[in-house]
Design an enzyme around this catalytic site. Structure first.
Site, PDB file in Angstrom:
ATOM      1  N   SER A  35       5.193   2.139   7.793  1.00 44.68           N
ATOM      2  CA  SER A  35       4.632   1.054   6.931  1.00 44.68           C
ATOM      3  C   SER A  35       5.750   0.446   6.058  1.00 44.68           C
ATOM      4  O   SER A  35       6.378   1.179   5.405  1.00 44.68           O
ATOM      5  CB  SER A  35       3.397   1.535   5.840  1.00 44.68           C
ATOM      6  OG  SER A  35       2.249   1.290   6.715  1.00 44.68           O
TER       7      SER A  35
ATOM      8  N   HIS B 197       0.914  -1.204   0.097  1.00 44.75           N
ATOM      9  CA  HIS B 197       0.177   0.088   0.073  1.00 44.75           C
ATOM     10  C   HIS B 197       0.888   1.192  -0.105  1.00 44.75           C
ATOM     11  O   HIS B 197       0.212   2.274  -0.277  1.00 44.75           O
ATOM     12  CB  HIS B 197      -1.217   0.173   1.263  1.00 44.75           C
ATOM     13  CG  HIS B 197      -0.435   0.280   2.395  1.00 44.75           C
ATOM     14  ND1 HIS B 197       0.035  -0.825   3.212  1.00 44.75           N
ATOM     15  CD2 HIS B 197       0.020   1.301   3.376  1.00 44.75           C
ATOM     16  CE1 HIS B 197       0.512  -0.251   4.538  1.00 44.75           C
ATOM     17  NE2 HIS B 197       0.501   0.991   4.417  1.00 44.75           N
TER      18      HIS B 197
ATOM     19  N   ASP C 229      -0.365  -7.749   1.282  1.00 48.34           N
ATOM     20  CA  ASP C 229       0.551  -6.367   1.302  1.00 48.34           C
ATOM     21  C   ASP C 229       1.882  -6.057   1.408  1.00 48.34           C
ATOM     22  O   ASP C 229       2.355  -5.425   2.244  1.00 48.34           O
ATOM     23  CB  ASP C 229      -0.161  -5.721   2.662  1.00 48.34           C
ATOM     24  CG  ASP C 229      -0.121  -4.010   2.596  1.00 48.34           C
ATOM     25  OD1 ASP C 229      -0.036  -3.622   1.707  1.00 48.34           O
ATOM     26  OD2 ASP C 229      -0.128  -3.625   3.714  1.00 48.34           O
TER      27      ASP C 229
END
Length: 516
Positions: free
Chosen positions: A242, A138, A168
Site C-alpha cells: 500500500s 489508510h 486514499d
C-alpha cells in the site's frame, strides 16, 4: 498443501516453445507481438528491467505507522460493509465480490484487538529531494508516530503534511541533512492496456521487492469512493505494498498501489493503482495547503439506465440524472432542476454517472462552467459558477425506510399498498415538509415492484414527472401507463429525505409474477 514444481531439461523447454509457436500459427491465432515470439523461439533474452529498477529503487521507502490502540486501520483488511454501490454495466467488479474480496493492504505487527499500539507497515516514495513522501491515507490513518526507512537503512521520523480520504492519499515529510533521491510523475493518461509496469514496495515487510506485469484495464470503478478511476494491474502486489509506486519503463510514477481483489489475502493478479494524473494534483494541494479543495456543483445524481433514458426521451442511456439539487448550491443558482440529465461539462462528455464527480472536482473553483443538460426532450446549456465542496457534501446516501406495518389502502393489480402522507407518517418517517406524495406501506411478494428498488416507507412523489396526490391517483397512473404502451415508467421516490428516480419496464405492471 504446497504446489508441485516440475523441472524440464532446457532442450525440452525449447522444443515445447517451438511447438507451441507453430501451433498458434497453424490455428490462425496471430501472436500479439511477433518479435516477442521470435525472440523466445531463437533463444534471445527478454529486455531486463534492472536499469529502471536501479534508477528508482532508492526513492521507494518503507512506511511504519505506529497506531493508536483499538483505532488502528490495520484491523480492517476489507472495505467496510455496505461500501459497494450500484454496479455499472461498463466495468468494475460485482458488489457482492467487492464486499468479500476487495482489500486495502498492508502488514500489521502486534495482536489484533490488543489494548496496546500496533504498527502498520506500508510503502511510499519520495517526490521531492527535501523529503516529501507520498503514501496511502489508510496506511497513516490514526498514526501516533510514523517512521520512514530508506533503501540504505536510514530511518527518519515523519510528520503528516496532509491527508485526503476521498482518494486514499497522504503526504508526509521527513527532514534529512542531505537532498534525497526522488522520482518523477508520469502521464497516466497516455498509458495503454497491455503496457508493461513495475510495482515496487515492501510486501509482508520484505523490503525493496520488485514485481512486473501489465496494465490489465483502465478506468476501474471499485466502489471505494466517488473519484474511482483506477488502473488495474497484474503485477504482484500484496500486504505491505500500500502506497508504493507503479512505474512505467521510463522510471516515471504512473500509479500508486492501493487495493487488491483477493479471496485469500494474497495476490491473484488483480491489483488497483490510483492513476498519477489523479494523484498528482491532490499531492500538490496537500503540499501547498495541507488539504484538498474540490469543485462542487451541488447536485445528487444517479445512473441513467436504459429505462430512465426511455422515460425521459433521451436517445441513449448516458449522462448523470439529477435526483436532487442543493438549495443553496451552484446548480440551483444556475437554474438546474430535479430531472435534468447532465450530458457534458465544459465540453467533457459524461457518458457514465461516475465521470461527473471527477470532472467537477477537477474544475477550478470560481470558474463559470458550460453544463449541457437534457430537459424536456431537448438539450440546453446552463452556466453555473463552480463552488468549493463543503465538508461532507461528497457523500449522499439513502437509508432504508421502516415499514408501517398496517395496510391502509386496497392493493391494486400493481401489488402496492399505498397510504396518504399524513403529518403523523411524515414525522415518523422523517419526510421533509417540502416532499409530498403517497407512502408505500407494503409490497406484495408477487408484485412487479418486489424486485425493484422500492421499500416500505418510501414516498412516491411523482409518476412520469407528474405529481402524485393520492393512493388512488398513483394506482390509476401506473395502470394507465401500463395500458399506454409507453414501454417504461419513471417514479420519483423520497427515502429518508433523499430523492432518487426509479424506472422500470411497463410490461410487468398489471400482471403479477405468479401468472407466468
Amino acid at each position: 498443501m504446497l504446489a508441485s514444481v516440475f523441472h524440464l531439461p532446457r532442450a525440452a523447454i525449447s522444443a515445447a516453445a517451438v511447438l507451441l509457436g507453430l501451433t498458434i500459427i497453424e490455428i490462425g491465432c496471430a501472436p500479439a507481438d511477433p518479435q516477442f515470439l521470435a525472440s523466445s523461439i531463437t533463444g534471445r533474452s527478454l529486455p531486463s528491467f534492472a536499469t529502471v529498477v536501479e534508477g528508482v529503487m532508492p526513492a521507494v521507502v518503507n512506511v511504519s505507522a505506529i497506531q493508536r490502540a483499538s483505532k488502528t486501520a490495520a484491523d480492517q483488511t476489507e472495505l467496510p460493509a455496505g461500501s459497494a454501490k450500484d454496479q455499472s454495466a461498463q466495468g468494475g467488479l460485482p458488489p457482492s465480490a467487492l464486499d468479500e474480496f476487495l482489500r486495502r493492504f498492508f502488514e500489521q505487527r502486534g495482536r489484533k484487538g490488543a489494548p496496546f499500539s500496533s504498527t502498520a507497515l506500508g510503502s511510499g516514495f519520495i517526490v521531492d529531494p527535501s523529503g516529501y513522501v507520498v503514501t496511502d491515507d489508510h496506511v497513516v490513518e490514526n498514526a501516533d508516530k510514523i517512521i520512514i526507512t530508506l533503501q540504505d537503512g536510514g530511518q527518519y521520523s515523519a510528520r503528516v503534511v496532509g491527508r485526503d480520504a476521498m482518494t486514499d492519499l497522504a503526504l508526509v515529510k521527513i527532514d534529512a541533512e542531505r537532498p534525497l533521491p526522488h522520482v518523477t510523475w508520469g502521464n497516466s493518461d497516455t498509458t495503454r492496456v497491455g503496457d508493461w509496469v513495475l510495482a515496487i514496495g515492501n510486501p509482508f515487510g520484505l523490503d525493496n521487492t520488485v514485481s512486473s506485469g501489465i496494465i490489465s484495464a483502465r478506468g476501474r470503478d471499485i466502489h471505494a469512493g466517488p473519484y474511482d478511476d483506477f488502473l488495474q494491474i497484474d503485477a504482484a502486489i500484496n500486504r505491505g505494498n500500500s502506497g508504493g509506486p507503479t512505474f512505467d519503463l521510463n522510471g516515471n510514477v504512473i500509479g500508486i498501489n492501493t487495493a487488491i481483489y483477493s479471496p485469500n489475502g494474497g495476490s491473484v493478479g488483480i491489483g488497483f493503482a490510483i492513476p498519477a494524473n489523479l494523484a498528482r494534483p491532490v499531492v500538490e494541494q496537500l503540499k501547498a495547503n495541507g488539504k484538498v479543495a474540490r469543485g462542487w456543483l451541488g447536485v445528487q445524481i444517479q445512473q441513467v439506465t436504459p429505462e430512465i433514458a426511455e422515460s425521459f426521451g433521451l436517445p441513449k442511456p448516458e449522462g448523470a440524472l439529477v435526483a436532487g439539487v442543493n438549495a443553496d448550491g451552484p446548480a440551483a443558482r444556475a437554474g438546474m432542476a430535479q430531472g435534468d440529465i447532465i450530458l457534458s461539462v465544459n465540453g467533457h462528455d459524461i457518458s457514465r454517472m461516475r465521470e461527473l464527480p471527477l470532472v467537477v472536482a477537477q474544475t477550478a473553483i470560481g470558474e463559470t462552467a458550460a453544463v449541457k443538460v437534457w430537459r424536456g426532450n431537448a438539450e440546453t446549456t446552463l452556466r453555473p459558477v463552480i463552488g468549493e465542496m463543503p465538508e461532507g457534501a461528497e457523500t449522499l446516501e439513502t437509508k432504508r425506510g421502516e415499514p408501517e406495518g398496517q395496510a391502509l389502502a386496497r392493493p391494486g393489480v400493481i401489488g402496492l399498498k399505498l397510504a396518504p402522507l399524513t403529518q403523523q407518517r411524515r414525522r415518523r418517517l422523517g419526510v421533509p415538509l417540502k416532499v409530498n406524495g403517497v407512502v408505500v406501506m407494503a409490497i406484495d411478494e408477487d408484485s412487479p415492484f418486489a424486485d425493484a428498488d422500492l421499500l416500505p416507507g418510501d414516498v412516491i412523489e411523482s409518476i412520469n414527472q407528474r405529481p402524485v396526490t393520492s393512493p388512488e391517483d398513483a394506482t390509476r397512473r401506473l395502470q394507465d401507463a401500463a395500458a399506454s404502451g409507453r414501454g417504461s415508467v419513471i417514479m420519483l421516490i423520497n427515502r429518508d429525505g433523499t430523492d432518487h428516480y426509479l424506472a422500470m419496464s411497463i410490461d410487468n405492471i398489471g400482471q403479477n409474477r405468479r401468472s407466468g
